[in-house]
Design a protein around this motif. Structure first.
Motif, PDB file in Angstrom:
ATOM      1  N   UNK A 182     -15.545 -19.480 141.554  1.00 22.71           N
ATOM      2  CA  UNK A 182     -14.795 -19.494 140.174  1.00 22.71           C
ATOM      3  C   UNK A 182     -14.832 -18.138 139.763  1.00 22.71           C
ATOM      4  N   UNK A 183     -13.737 -17.758 139.225  1.00 20.60           N
ATOM      5  CA  UNK A 183     -13.526 -16.706 138.198  1.00 20.60           C
ATOM      6  C   UNK A 183     -14.097 -16.647 136.737  1.00 20.60           C
ATOM      7  N   UNK A 184     -15.295 -15.607 136.539  1.00 18.07           N
ATOM      8  CA  UNK A 184     -15.822 -15.686 135.323  1.00 18.07           C
ATOM      9  C   UNK A 184     -16.419 -16.821 135.052  1.00 18.07           C
ATOM     10  N   UNK A 185     -17.065 -17.572 135.957  1.00 18.79           N
ATOM     11  CA  UNK A 185     -17.786 -18.584 135.593  1.00 18.79           C
ATOM     12  C   UNK A 185     -18.994 -18.658 134.870  1.00 18.79           C
ATOM     13  N   UNK A 186     -19.827 -17.338 134.685  1.00 16.05           N
ATOM     14  CA  UNK A 186     -20.852 -17.175 133.934  1.00 16.05           C
ATOM     15  C   UNK A 186     -20.388 -17.343 132.276  1.00 16.05           C
ATOM     16  N   UNK A 191     -20.846 -19.702 126.978  1.00 16.61           N
ATOM     17  CA  UNK A 191     -20.273 -20.168 125.844  1.00 16.61           C
ATOM     18  C   UNK A 191     -20.465 -21.488 125.683  1.00 16.61           C
ATOM     19  N   UNK A 192     -20.611 -22.469 126.747  1.00 14.11           N
ATOM     20  CA  UNK A 192     -20.594 -23.790 126.538  1.00 14.11           C
ATOM     21  C   UNK A 192     -21.705 -24.672 127.140  1.00 14.11           C
ATOM     22  N   UNK A 193     -22.639 -24.073 127.741  1.00 12.12           N
ATOM     23  CA  UNK A 193     -23.569 -24.600 128.146  1.00 12.12           C
ATOM     24  C   UNK A 193     -23.854 -25.012 129.533  1.00 12.12           C
ATOM     25  N   UNK A 194     -24.881 -24.976 130.348  1.00 11.47           N
ATOM     26  CA  UNK A 194     -25.167 -25.456 131.661  1.00 11.47           C
ATOM     27  C   UNK A 194     -24.496 -26.800 131.959  1.00 11.47           C
ATOM     28  N   UNK A 200     -17.982 -28.700 135.422  1.00  7.62           N
ATOM     29  CA  UNK A 200     -16.697 -27.752 135.853  1.00  7.62           C
ATOM     30  C   UNK A 200     -16.769 -27.687 137.554  1.00  7.62           C
ATOM     31  N   UNK A 201     -17.978 -27.345 137.862  1.00  2.00           N
ATOM     32  CA  UNK A 201     -18.296 -27.340 139.436  1.00  2.00           C
ATOM     33  C   UNK A 201     -18.081 -28.786 139.868  1.00  2.00           C
ATOM     34  N   UNK A 223     -24.274 -21.299 143.857  1.00  2.00           N
ATOM     35  CA  UNK A 223     -23.753 -21.083 142.676  1.00  2.00           C
ATOM     36  C   UNK A 223     -22.393 -21.839 142.563  1.00  2.00           C
ATOM     37  N   UNK A 224     -21.566 -20.683 142.304  1.00  3.91           N
ATOM     38  CA  UNK A 224     -20.241 -21.222 142.003  1.00  3.91           C
ATOM     39  C   UNK A 224     -19.224 -20.898 143.213  1.00  3.91           C
TER      40      UNK A 224
END
Length: 307
Positions: A182-186, A191-194, A200-201, A223-224
């Motif tokens: 996933x692009x820029x998943x961090x 910004x929105x929490x785990x 999303x995952x 990870x992603x």
């Protein structure tokens, strides 16, 4: 229980069948050792017990059981208890039966009360065996499944990939393997929490799974990052498959608690070279393609023929 009766004497076999049916068991029959092996192979995963006559023409009970135990071992089948039936009460015969792979030994003629008691004991064993099989299946599923997304974990995906590599080398066929993340998943987690990240995952897996063919395999490798085994698919069609996965992610926003998120993925895909590649090499080549997709600006597929 489902019980296989093996006896070449019709009257003995039918009498035993009548007793067992009266006790509420399901019965299948074989009239000799060869037929017993065929029936065992057919019903191996359903049988709870085998009752095997010792004295039979051509292939006797001891030899038949020896072959059945060999089949169990070679095919990694579940153990099934076997009781020998014989008119001989000689200690040497009983010992030989147990050494041949039997678990118990009944002397003919068999009294109904003795048979009933033995079946009660075998039912307890069958119940315990079923619980163990169920527990093992649960443990195997847990060991091979990613707990968040429900798909294969890295170890399980590598096992599937190993099998496909072996199949391809044996039949001189090919397949493709893709890695995507996933692009820029961090940013999602920051910004929105785990919890949003976990959503999303899981949603990414759901969307990609909708585009998978039945024989393909999807796994989370960390990870992603995810891996996709694309069988019997190379070149343009493999790249098109990866483009389909990419579009399934990017074409619609992701919504979590009224938060709208636009998610994209970068994909690296490579075709397996039967003559040169291994599981390790194709994995590394797909990884190189993935980083190339990121370097070129993300949200795209980089496909290369393996060389």
């Amino acid at each position: 229980m489902k019980i296989l009766i093996v006896d070449d004497t019709n009257t003995d076999r039918l009498l035993l069948k009548m007793y067992l049916l009266k006790l509420g068991h399901q019965v299948v029959e074989a009239v000799d050792g060869e037929q017993a092996i065929i029936q065992y192979i057919k019903d191996a995963n359903e049988l709870d017990l085998i009752l095997m006559d010792v004295q039979m023409p051509e292939l006797g009970g001891f030899e038949a059981v020896n072959k059945i135990r060999s089949i169990q071992e070679s095919r990694n089948l579940e153990w099934v208890p076997i009781i020998f039936l014989s008119a001989s009460a000689e200690a040497d015969d009983i010992e030989e039966g147990i050494r041949a792979g039997g678990d118990d030994y009944l002397i003919k003629p068999i009294h109904q009360k003795v048979l009933s008691a033995k079946m009660l004991a075998m039912q307890r064993i069958a119940d315990m065996r079923h619980r163990l099989i169920l527990a093992n299946n649960v443990l195997e599923a847990q060991a091979s499944t990613d707990h968040l997304t429900g798909i294969l974990n890295r170890r399980a995906l590598e096992t599937v990939l190993d099998r496909e590599v072996a199949r391809s080398k044996r039949f001189a066929s090919s397949f493709s393997f893709a890695l995507f993340d996933l692009d820029h998943f961090k940013r999602v987690n920051d910004e929105h929490g785990h919890d949003a990240g976990d959503y999303v995952l899981a949603e990414v897996v759901k969307r990609v799974s909708e585009g998978l063919r039945s024989d393909d395999a999807l796994g989370r490798v960390g990870g992603e990052e995810f891996g996709v085994l694309i069988v019997n698919c190379v070149g343009k069609t493999a790249k098109e498959a990866c483009e389909r996965y990419r579009q399934l992610i990017s074409e619609k926003p992701f919504y979590y608690n009224d938060i709208e998120m636009n998610i994209t993925i970068s994909v690296g895909c490579v075709t397996f070279n039967v003559k040169e590649d291994s599981r390790e090499s194709i994995y590394k080549k797909a990884d190189v393609c993935l980083y190339e997709a990121k370097r070129l600006g993300r949200n795209q597929v980089v496909y290369k023929e393996s060389s």
